[in-house]
Design a protein around this motif. Structure first.
Motif, short mmCIF file in Angstrom:
data_model
loop_
_atom_site.label_atom_id
_atom_site.label_comp_id
_atom_site.label_asym_id
_atom_site.label_seq_id
_atom_site.Cartn_x
_atom_site.Cartn_y
_atom_site.Cartn_z
N SER A 83 1.57 -1.69 7.98
CA SER A 83 2.11 -2.48 9.04
C SER A 83 2.38 -4.00 8.54
O SER A 83 3.50 -4.52 9.02
CB SER A 83 1.06 -2.66 10.31
N ASN A 84 1.75 -4.60 7.36
CA ASN A 84 2.13 -6.00 6.99
C ASN A 84 3.25 -5.80 5.96
O ASN A 84 3.87 -6.79 5.60
CB ASN A 84 0.96 -6.58 6.10
N MET A 85 3.97 -4.58 5.62
CA MET A 85 5.24 -4.56 4.89
C MET A 85 6.07 -5.02 5.53
O MET A 85 6.85 -5.67 4.91
CB MET A 85 5.40 -3.08 4.33
N ALA A 86 6.37 -4.93 6.84
CA ALA A 86 7.58 -5.57 7.52
C ALA A 86 7.27 -7.13 7.46
O ALA A 86 8.32 -7.79 7.59
CB ALA A 86 7.64 -4.95 8.92
N LEU A 87 6.11 -7.63 7.47
CA LEU A 87 6.08 -9.10 7.80
C LEU A 87 6.23 -9.91 6.18
O LEU A 87 6.70 -10.87 6.06
CB LEU A 87 4.54 -9.45 7.97
N HIS A 88 5.58 -9.27 5.27
CA HIS A 88 5.70 -9.53 3.93
C HIS A 88 6.49 -8.71 2.97
O HIS A 88 6.21 -7.93 2.27
CB HIS A 88 4.34 -9.67 3.24
N ASP A 89 7.77 -9.02 3.14
CA ASP A 89 8.74 -8.42 2.40
C ASP A 89 9.74 -9.01 1.42
O ASP A 89 10.75 -8.69 1.13
CB ASP A 89 9.70 -7.47 3.36
#
Length: 67
Positions: A45-51
């Motif tokens: 879920s953090n992939m969308a925030l830390h891209d």
């Protein structure tokens, strides 16, 4: 029993089914996370925030493959 009352009962049953399904799915995700073989979905879920290009990847993989 008229159609409006039947629709109200159907709506209530549908909402109750969806709430039970949602809580069942959340319980399933968190119990699988606790297992040794489970996937940690919070990392994904953090992939969308830390891209950004400079961010660390979620799963690190080596470039060279051993044969």
């Amino acid at each position: 029993m008229d159609i409006a009352q039947l629709q109200a009962y159907g709506y209530f049953a549908l909402v109750l089914f969806l709430v039970i399904g949602l809580y069942g799915y959340i319980y399933h995700l968190y119990t699988k996370r606790k297992d040794a073989d489970g996937v940690d979905y919070e990392k994904y879920s953090n992939m969308a925030l830390h891209d950004d290009i400079d961010d660390t990847p979620v799963l690190s993989k080596s470039d060279d493959k051993e044969k």
